[in-house]
Design a protein around this motif. Sequence first.
Motif: not given
Length: 120
Positions: A93-110
């Motif tokens: 099972y993999y956790c997923y999140a769509n995250i936007q940081t101060m320096t990047t556009v929103a992208r997927s993290y696993w």
Amino acid sequence: QVQLVESGGGLGQPGGSLRLSCAASGSSFRINAMGWYRQPPGKERELVAIISSGGNTNYADSVKGRFTISRDNAKNTVYLQLNSLKPEDTAVYYCYANIQTMTTVARSYWGQGTQVTVSS
């Protein structure tokens, strides 16, 4: 740098329950959707459940009524409660999140993945 760290999983019995947790860590980020995917042995990764930042949820048909996804925005954490386990729930099972940081556009993290094995 944003990281997703999973906990929980392990061995469960048919009809039993397990709980997975996934916490996002880092600084200056905003989390949009969070969710869980799984990859059964010899198969492709598939969506299990996803939850929006506002709390709207969506489930795979195979887990509806058995699994519950929730999140604690204050803790940047998403949970997956697995009830009425079946052997076919065995997977990484993999956790997923769509995250936007101060320096990047929103992208997927696993997350790194956590093994769930359902067996008597």
